[in-house]
Every structure is written in structure tokens, then in C-alpha cells.
Design a protein around this motif. Structure first.
Motif, PDB file in Angstrom:
ATOM      1  N   ARG A   1     -43.819  59.761 -81.501  1.00 64.87           N
ATOM      2  CA  ARG A   1     -43.363  58.668 -80.630  1.00 64.87           C
ATOM      3  C   ARG A   1     -43.991  57.346 -81.028  1.00 64.87           C
ATOM      4  N   HIS A   2     -45.275  57.362 -81.339  1.00 72.89           N
ATOM      5  CA  HIS A   2     -45.961  56.138 -81.758  1.00 72.89           C
ATOM      6  C   HIS A   2     -45.316  55.560 -83.017  1.00 72.89           C
ATOM      7  N   LEU A   3     -45.081  56.414 -83.999  1.00 73.53           N
ATOM      8  CA  LEU A   3     -44.467  55.940 -85.249  1.00 73.53           C
ATOM      9  C   LEU A   3     -43.034  55.479 -85.031  1.00 73.53           C
ATOM     10  N   ALA A   4     -42.292  56.188 -84.182  1.00 74.26           N
ATOM     11  CA  ALA A   4     -40.911  55.794 -83.896  1.00 74.26           C
ATOM     12  C   ALA A   4     -40.874  54.429 -83.222  1.00 74.26           C
ATOM     13  N   ASN A   5     -41.794  54.189 -82.282  1.00 77.47           N
ATOM     14  CA  ASN A   5     -41.847  52.881 -81.625  1.00 77.47           C
ATOM     15  C   ASN A   5     -42.238  51.783 -82.601  1.00 77.47           C
ATOM     16  N   ARG A   6     -43.114  52.110 -83.532  1.00 76.31           N
ATOM     17  CA  ARG A   6     -43.544  51.127 -84.521  1.00 76.31           C
ATOM     18  C   ARG A   6     -42.383  50.690 -85.422  1.00 76.31           C
ATOM     19  N   TYR A   7     -41.526  51.639 -85.775  1.00 75.08           N
ATOM     20  CA  TYR A   7     -40.441  51.328 -86.695  1.00 75.08           C
ATOM     21  C   TYR A   7     -39.085  51.149 -86.008  1.00 75.08           C
TER      22      TYR A   7
ATOM     23  N   GLY B   1     -32.708  49.252 -87.228  1.00 78.77           N
ATOM     24  CA  GLY B   1     -31.418  49.800 -87.572  1.00 78.77           C
ATOM     25  C   GLY B   1     -31.201  51.248 -87.148  1.00 78.77           C
ATOM     26  N   GLU B   2     -32.275  51.974 -86.883  1.00 78.20           N
ATOM     27  CA  GLU B   2     -32.149  53.374 -86.436  1.00 78.20           C
ATOM     28  C   GLU B   2     -32.566  53.462 -84.977  1.00 78.20           C
ATOM     29  N   PRO B   3     -31.812  54.213 -84.170  1.00 83.91           N
ATOM     30  CA  PRO B   3     -32.220  54.410 -82.779  1.00 83.91           C
ATOM     31  C   PRO B   3     -33.571  55.129 -82.701  1.00 83.91           C
ATOM     32  N   THR B   4     -34.395  54.759 -81.713  1.00 85.64           N
ATOM     33  CA  THR B   4     -35.723  55.350 -81.553  1.00 85.64           C
ATOM     34  C   THR B   4     -35.642  56.855 -81.391  1.00 85.64           C
ATOM     35  N   ASP B   5     -34.651  57.364 -80.663  1.00 84.29           N
ATOM     36  CA  ASP B   5     -34.519  58.811 -80.479  1.00 84.29           C
ATOM     37  C   ASP B   5     -34.306  59.521 -81.804  1.00 84.29           C
ATOM     38  N   ASP B   6     -33.555  58.909 -82.718  1.00 87.03           N
ATOM     39  CA  ASP B   6     -33.352  59.518 -84.018  1.00 87.03           C
ATOM     40  C   ASP B   6     -34.638  59.510 -84.830  1.00 87.03           C
TER      41      ASP B   6
END
Length: 75
Positions: free
Chosen positions: A58-64, A68-73
Motif C-alpha cells: 500500500r505504501h509503494l502504491a500510494n507513492r507511485y 497513470g495506473e489506478p492505486t488498486d492495480d
């Protein structure tokens, strides 16, 4: 003491100290890798390991997120 020395210094683990989430997640992965592929407990251990690493995901997903990519993906 330099920054490099500080980052590599590790305090010894004691029974009273709490285990960090990363340590327990890493131990789950190590335990799973030590099990044979067909072991009946392996799937449950795999699920626990995935859940243990979710905060990092989750931390890495929020960072990136927002690139262009949805956070859930990303999670």
C-alpha cells in the motif's frame, strides 16, 4: 559514527522487545520456502505472508499513484 555505521548497527533481539512487522513477514516467507510444495499448511502460510506484506504494498502504491495506473492495480 557515520551514517553508514548507524544504518548497519542492529540491536540484539530480546524476549521483551516486540518483533517488527517486516521481521515477522520475512519469517513467514522463510517458513513457507522451507515447506515442500504440496504441504497442506503452505496455502494458509502463503495467505498470512501476503497479508503481512500488504502495508508495504500500500505504501509503494500510494507513492507511485497518479502516474497513470489506478492505486488498486498497483497494490
Amino acid at each position: 559514527m557515520t551514517v553508514m555505521e548507524t544504518s548497519t548497527t542492529v540491536a540484539p533481539a530480546t524476549a521483551a522487545s516486540a518483533e517488527s512487522p517486516v521481521d515477522s513477514a520475512a519469517e513467514l516467507l522463510n517458513a513457507m520456502s522451507a515447506m515442500p510444495a504440496g504441504h497442506p499448511s503452505r496455502a494458509a502460510l502463503r495467505d498470512k505472508a501476503i497479508e503481512a506484506w500488504l502495508p508495504l504494498a500500500r505504501h509503494l502504491a500510494n507513492r507511485y499513484s497518479g502516474r497513470g495506473e489506478p492505486t488498486d492495480d498497483l497494490i
